[in-house]
Design an enzyme around this catalytic site. Structure first.
Site, mmCIF file in Angstrom:
data_model
loop_
_atom_site.group_PDB
_atom_site.id
_atom_site.type_symbol
_atom_site.label_atom_id
_atom_site.label_comp_id
_atom_site.label_asym_id
_atom_site.label_seq_id
_atom_site.Cartn_x
_atom_site.Cartn_y
_atom_site.Cartn_z
ATOM 1 N N SER A 155 0.123 5.213 -6.370
ATOM 2 C CA SER A 155 0.386 4.756 -5.015
ATOM 3 C C SER A 155 0.964 3.364 -5.154
ATOM 4 C CB SER A 155 -0.907 4.748 -4.194
ATOM 5 O OG SER A 155 -0.592 4.536 -2.836
ATOM 6 N N GLU A 156 2.175 3.153 -4.643
ATOM 7 C CA GLU A 156 2.914 1.949 -5.017
ATOM 8 C C GLU A 156 2.333 0.666 -4.440
ATOM 9 O OE1 GLU A 156 4.246 4.495 -3.318
ATOM 10 O OE2 GLU A 156 5.631 3.812 -1.746
ATOM 11 N N ASN A 157 1.350 0.797 -3.538
ATOM 12 C CA ASN A 157 0.679 -0.413 -3.065
ATOM 13 C C ASN A 157 -0.341 -0.942 -4.078
ATOM 14 O OD1 ASN A 157 -0.563 2.065 -2.260
ATOM 15 N ND2 ASN A 157 -2.029 0.915 -1.030
ATOM 16 N N SER A 176 2.868 -3.198 -9.858
ATOM 17 C CA SER A 176 3.124 -1.827 -9.455
ATOM 18 C C SER A 176 4.610 -1.490 -9.507
ATOM 19 C CB SER A 176 2.595 -1.609 -8.037
ATOM 20 O OG SER A 176 2.741 -0.267 -7.654
#
Lengths: 234, 208, 208, 234
Positions: free
Chosen positions: C45-47, C87
């Site tokens: 999850s790119e967060n 990330s």
């Protein structure tokens, strides 16, 4: 097929070739991948270019690969404490690309982060800037430094879980995370492999996505400069 | 009576302000830590540590805990560890208020040479080039003259540079000098040192 | 009989290989997670998370634990957290093997548009531009045609691009298409779909 | 004089001025500096440029500064879920500089690390590349992105010690560390201030050198999309 291998030799199987570029973690003799270095010595891989802040001492750390003449070129910031290194360099047997320490760390981190080049003030007006593009930002000169992509990264961590999530210990972290990031393949040696879920996910220093193969090894962890203070008498 | 190593370190410690994060180079600069007194100073070790403590007691050395000089050290209650990329990020990013470094030569325009003597001494710049490019204030501690009695405060450096126009203040065994427009300004003389001594041992232009 | 949302997701899951780290976009791509079966897939999850788990049970939602779609999720035994710079470092650095994303338009040269309709819908690209520039393989899941029956597989995109020449494979309700030299190649047809249907609903050049 | 302040207003005292650039941590409503945003609203500082991945929702997070028209320009990657934002932007009342999410994070991190510019493949061939320098590395095009230096960073962490060492919790870390790095001054709000020495120095996510002022605050921590699954019946 998991990430855990039984020995350094097994973990490096198929990854070594003459003329390759290896990025190695560690600072001085602290946090260096002792077992993987030994296995590269045993494999006899030649004409290596090694990006590492230092080159160990004469008979320990990367110094052993200098003794066997397996290294063609070092990319380093500091080569003191290694007489054989100095000798080979001054006699022209070994190429040496000096990088400021921060530039070296950032070149590794950048390449691993998909950034092929970045600007820094470090080295402006010195020999380090020779041949490099200069650009002005806010009226000041900066030089362009390029990312280092390694064919292989060799890294030492304290603990890993079987998915490759890594934890380092104290100043043994140093160059290991950036070195791990810049490798097409990254092999890690640790003091202990622990079950997944046993490291708090907020305590992981480097996620397993950067780690392809893991071994558990014995570590001498030699001290380079033993400095102590005296206890006050009671 | 010129200052000795400890007096130079003591004088350098006066430069440090409460709350500062500071990087001390190898050699005499290391001694500065002994003279910070009550000031709240956090020492950075560029191999990945803020809050560097003193040498360990014998038997308590930890191979995973060294400073940038590869010496065994200890941690403090304020200590934080991080990797080398982060460490030099804070150095280049100007988060370190001051670095106190040794030098081979300093020129009157603030040029600094302290990393190599071509053909003789080739140890490398380590983190020095990043430090002088990034930190808020660069303070040099060094002997005023070399062993042959030649000035180390020069009109121009003869050795390969560590940084161009980067030095702010120089503390030698003879006194304290600032890099200003047109040359070096004598800020303070060591006890018992005369202006004539300084003039005779200084190649750099001294301005008022 | 074209594929429905779940069948498209199931087909997309076949693209994923054991050991891969994968990023799934918002919408239909999210459903792909339901069909990975025994394969060892780690979802990013790119967060700031690797090892994204399913939605929490009611009452166990944690406001500090969300995915890139801002939905409450859970962690797994393999989970690691990190900041946004790290990330996207792993995304741009090619460490993520594949991204499965929705799209508004795809062109036959692999151009992708999925972030804005000028003057109408301006939500922003979020992490999509980084993902398509960085990951190993970009797989698009989308309906073959829009609600007006117009092809979304185009000769050229009409909307602002998310990335140029970035799409590798497209999975629509009608079939599977690869971006190849000269246009799109039909790799597979959904059960009961005819080549004539595909031809009539595809503006992009179909090559063999 | 330590780093700990009694209230958000006190911690921001002397740091706010019209037309300033503020970098804010958080992703959606997760890990946002709620108390500092409120205090900026109360201070009434105008013509702000705010670099933040999102702009909150209509009545929470940075959305409140849009409602009061204190924001002149946003630098963001995603503005959905905020009708007032969309309305102000489409009507031309608010400037908006779209940044890809990774570019935004790296622009913050870079500036904080003394890197005024870096090259990325993100956005090549799109509107994002317009007006930006393009350079080839290994035959591929990359665009130059510049660091964002903020006059002030506002950040939310989970815990801090009194020297400013920070720990974040789960995905609430997000943009907070890079936002903290890029500020000339960084003010942090936390859920708990703990004594120095009580956080393992290997568990610190952001060292106190990046943190100038700290407050402990109450946090609503609103959930933006509550998604759950059903328990299977026993």
């Amino acid at each position: 097929m998991g990430k855990i291998y039984n020995s350094a030799a097994e973990a490096l199987d198929g990854l070594l070739f003459d003329g390759m570029l290896i990025a190695a973690g560690g600072f001085g003799l602290c946090g260096i991948p002792e077992n993987l270095i030994s296995a590269i010595k045993d494999a006899g891989t030649k004409d290596l270019t090694v990006a590492s802040n230092n080159a160990g001492v004469d008979n320990f750390g990367l110094g052993v690969l200098l003794q066997t003449r397996q290294v063609k070129k070092m990319i380093s910031s500091y080569v003191g404490e290694n007489d054989e290194f100095m000798r080979q360099y001054l006699s022209g047997e070994l190429e040496l690309e000096f990088n400021p320490q921060g530039t070296l760390a950032e070149r590794m981190r950048s390449a691993g982060c998909g950034i092929p080049g970045f600007y820094t003030k470090t080295g402006v007006g010195t020999v380090i800037a020779e041949g490099k593009e200069v650009k002005k930002f806010n009226g000041q000169d900066y030089i362009l430094e390029e990312g280092i992509i390694a064919d292989l990264s060799i890294v030492k961590a304290w603990k890993a879980d079987d998915t490759g999530n890594l934890v380092f210990r104290k100043t043994a972290r140093n160059f290991n995370p950036p070195a791990a990031m810049c490798g097409k393949v990254c092999v890690v040696e640790v003091e202990e492999i622990v079950p997944r879920g046993s490291i708090d996910p907020d305590h992981i220093h480097l996620p397993g996505i950067y780690v392809h193969r893991i071994i558990q090894g014995e570590h001498e962890k030699r001290i380079e400069q033993r400095t102590v203070r005296q206890r006050e008498e009671a | 009576m010129a200052w000795d190593r400890n007096q130079m370190a003591e004088r350098a410690a006066q430069e440090l302000q409460d709350g500062w994060y500071v990087n001390l180079g190898i050699g005499i600069p290391t001694l500065v830590a002994n003279y910070v007194g009550d000031k709240d100073i956090t020492l950075q070790s560029e191999n990945g540590m803020l809050g560097m403590g003193p040498f360990p007691f014998e038997g308590e050395e930890d191979p995973d805990l060294i400073n940038a000089g590869k010496q065994t050290i200890t941690e403090l209650s304020r200590t934080a560890y991080f990797d080398s990329a982060t460490s030099f990020g804070m150095i280049r990013g100007g988060k370190i208020a001051a670095a106190i470094l040794g030098a081979m030569e300093v020129a009157e325009n603030g040029d600094l040479a302290n990393w190599m003597i071509p053909g003789k001494l080739v140890k490398g710049m380590g983190g020095a080039m990043d430090l002088v490019a990034g930190v808020g204030k660069v303070i040099v501690i060094m002997d005023h003259a070399n062993k042959k009695g030649e000035s180390k405060l020069l009109k121009e450096c003869t050795l390969p540079l560590t940084g161009k126009g980067v030095v702010d203040r120089i503390i030698t065994n003879l006194g304290v000098f600032d890099v200003v427009e047109g040359g070096l300004k004598l800020v303070e003389m060591a006890d018992g040192v005369t202006r004539a001594e300084i003039d005779s041992l200084t190649e750099a232009t001294l301005v008022n």
